[in-house]
Design an enzyme around this catalytic site. Structure first.
Site, PDB file in Angstrom:
ATOM      1  N   LYS A   1      -7.090  -5.244  -2.688  1.00  0.00           N
ATOM      2  CA  LYS A   1      -7.790  -5.920  -1.756  1.00  0.00           C
ATOM      3  C   LYS A   1      -8.625  -4.672  -1.198  1.00  0.00           C
ATOM      4  CE  LYS A   1      -4.114  -4.073   1.779  1.00  0.00           C
ATOM      5  NZ  LYS A   1      -5.002  -2.978   2.250  1.00  0.00           N
TER       6      LYS A   1
ATOM      7  N   CYS B   1      -1.810  -2.307   7.820  1.00  0.00           N
ATOM      8  CA  CYS B   1      -1.877  -3.204   6.585  1.00  0.00           C
ATOM      9  C   CYS B   1      -0.530  -4.204   6.795  1.00  0.00           C
ATOM     10  CB  CYS B   1      -2.136  -2.738   5.404  1.00  0.00           C
ATOM     11  SG  CYS B   1      -3.963  -2.311   5.314  1.00  0.00           S
TER      12      CYS B   1
ATOM     13  N   HIS C   1     -10.507   6.943   1.406  1.00  0.00           N
ATOM     14  CA  HIS C   1      -9.238   6.962   0.798  1.00  0.00           C
ATOM     15  C   HIS C   1      -9.073   5.877  -0.010  1.00  0.00           C
ATOM     16  CE1 HIS C   1      -9.456   3.849   4.159  1.00  0.00           C
ATOM     17  NE2 HIS C   1      -8.705   3.129   3.471  1.00  0.00           N
TER      18      HIS C   1
ATOM     19  N   ASP D   1       0.894  -1.252   0.076  1.00  0.00           N
ATOM     20  CA  ASP D   1      -0.159   0.003  -0.103  1.00  0.00           C
ATOM     21  C   ASP D   1       0.815   1.483   0.159  1.00  0.00           C
ATOM     22  OD1 ASP D   1      -1.797  -1.942   0.333  1.00  0.00           O
ATOM     23  OD2 ASP D   1      -2.690  -1.170   2.036  1.00  0.00           O
TER      24      ASP D   1
ATOM     25  N   HIS E   1     -10.735   0.628  -2.751  1.00  0.00           N
ATOM     26  CA  HIS E   1     -12.064   0.631  -2.276  1.00  0.00           C
ATOM     27  C   HIS E   1     -12.981   0.983  -3.304  1.00  0.00           C
ATOM     28  CE1 HIS E   1     -10.598  -0.525   1.514  1.00  0.00           C
ATOM     29  NE2 HIS E   1      -9.872   0.803   1.999  1.00  0.00           N
TER      30      HIS E   1
ATOM     31  N   ASP F   1      -4.665  -0.974  -1.539  1.00  0.00           N
ATOM     32  CA  ASP F   1      -6.034  -0.720  -0.989  1.00  0.00           C
ATOM     33  C   ASP F   1      -6.893  -0.271  -2.189  1.00  0.00           C
ATOM     34  OD1 ASP F   1      -7.051  -1.107   1.436  1.00  0.00           O
ATOM     35  OD2 ASP F   1      -7.043   1.129   1.980  1.00  0.00           O
TER      36      ASP F   1
END
Ligand code: VGL
Ligand code: ZN
Length: 360
Positions: A235, A280, A210, A114, A161, A159
């Site tokens: 992820k 993470c 984020h 990340d 989302h 990351d």
């Protein structure tokens, strides 16, 4: 001359076997057994096995890493399958193929977690969190590793989302909280932990919006080197579940592509670093150890949110037989010249599990 090396006074005849194995294709297990079977009785007793470990666990300068007698005994018991207190040739063959070979020639994977804009200078800029650390500082040491160390595979996690993700504080009104939630929808502030109703009830820490898919904030830092043939792993894509670990989401509902890709490559060792150390990176290292990988967390290539939680992360890694290293130590470890007893112990404990599952 056979068993001697003249270039270092500190290298014993026994060490020669492991150092030579590192550079030569052919390597004689029987000759190695004979070299350590000092009394020539056809068995390695405790003291002879201790010599194997002293030769095996050294740094690149030949300095011996000691192993506590208790741990040494634990390891010996894993390979002493008929429990007579010593290692016969057949037991040594198993030890050689499944333990020594992997220690001397590990398959090393580098996992960069990340290193994305939002954690460095965007909406979840970690320098505004309590530890006040600068995420940009990981880029240079990570790049140096990518340029100087020949990993067997390199992964970058992201990351990633969706806009309606459960971890975003501005999405809080979209879902009901459980009665056990320590804070209400109205009171909740960023970084608080709430409990969503579910079912089942689910704890969740609230973050600023984020790493929204395809946004600038979700991009890897522009100076981070992306090596050829590397693999990206996304992820946190399920709107209802957060995912700190690169292996699984927080509810262990789905695993990422990483799990099967590591198996495919026969990875033995995983080097983990990036952002955020105590979120993470920490969750990924804990899962790597739980799955059974020899796990190395690179301290100076990681930055985090909270100093206490960073300390907890380090404790979790070391108390589960992982190691925390500085990036300057990585090259020698990947090349099998710096061999850590903690990782040897970890592998032995995994083999113990594998044996007891297999046997009747
Ligand atoms: C992370 C907070 C929220 C991380 C991801 O990558 O460490 N932290 N989502
Ligand atoms: Zn996130």
């Amino acid at each position: 001359m056979e068993n001697e090396r003249s270039d270092s006074g500190d290298v014993t005849a026994e060490t020669y076997w492991f150092d030579r194995y590192n550079t030569e294709e052919t390597f004689d297990m029987d000759a190695c057994f004979r070299a350590f079977d000092k009394d020539g009785d056809g068995y390695l007793n405790f003291s002879e096995f201790h010599s194997v470990c002293r030769a095996l666990f050294r740094n690149d300068k030949g300095k011996i890493y000691s192993m506590e007698p208790k741990k040494l005994q634990d390891v010996l018991s894993v390979f002493d399958r008929n429990k007579d207190g010593q290692i016969d040739r057949e037991e040594f063959a198993f030890c050689w193929n499944n333990w020594i070979k992997k220690i001397v020639r590990p398959v090393s994977v580098f996992l960069v977690v990340d290193v994305q804009n939002d954690f460095i200078s965007g909406t979840l800029n970690i320098s505004h969190c309590s530890a006040r650390q600068n995420g940009a500082e990981v880029v240079e040491p990570i790049n140096r590793l990518l340029e100087t160390v020949e990993f067997d595979a390199v992964f970058y996690s992201l990351d990633w989302h969706p806009s309606d993700h459960v971890s975003f504080i501005d999405n809080l009104p979209q879902r009901k909280l459980h009665e056990s939630s320590p804070v209400s929808t109205e009171e909740a502030k960023t970084y608080d932990t709430v409990v969503f109703e579910g079912p089942p009830p689910m704890k969740q820490r609230l973050w600023p919006r984020h790493c929204v898919q395809d946004s600038w904030g979700a991009e890897l830092h522009k100076d981070l080197k992306i090596v050829e043939k590397s693999i990206k792993v996304c992820k946190g894509t399920n709107p209802e579940v957060d995912s700190y670990s690169v292996f699984w989401d927080n509810k262990k509902l789905t695993e990422t592509t990483l799990v099967s890709q590591l198996q495919e490559k026969n990875a033995t060792d995983i080097y983990i670093c990036g952002l955020a150390y105590d979120v993470c990176v920490g969750a990924t290292a804990a899962d790597a150890l739980a799955i059974g990988y020899r796990t190395i967390l690179i301290d100076d290539c990681s930055r985090g949110v909270d100093l206490k939680d960073i300390e907890k992360t380090k404790n979790t890694v070391t108390s589960n037989n992982g190691v925390i290293v500085d990036s300057s130590q990585v090259k020698a470890m990947v090349e099998g010249r710096d061999r850590r007893p903690e990782l040897g112990y970890k592998l032995a404990m995994e083999l113990k599990g594998a044996i007891s599952h297999k046997s009747t």
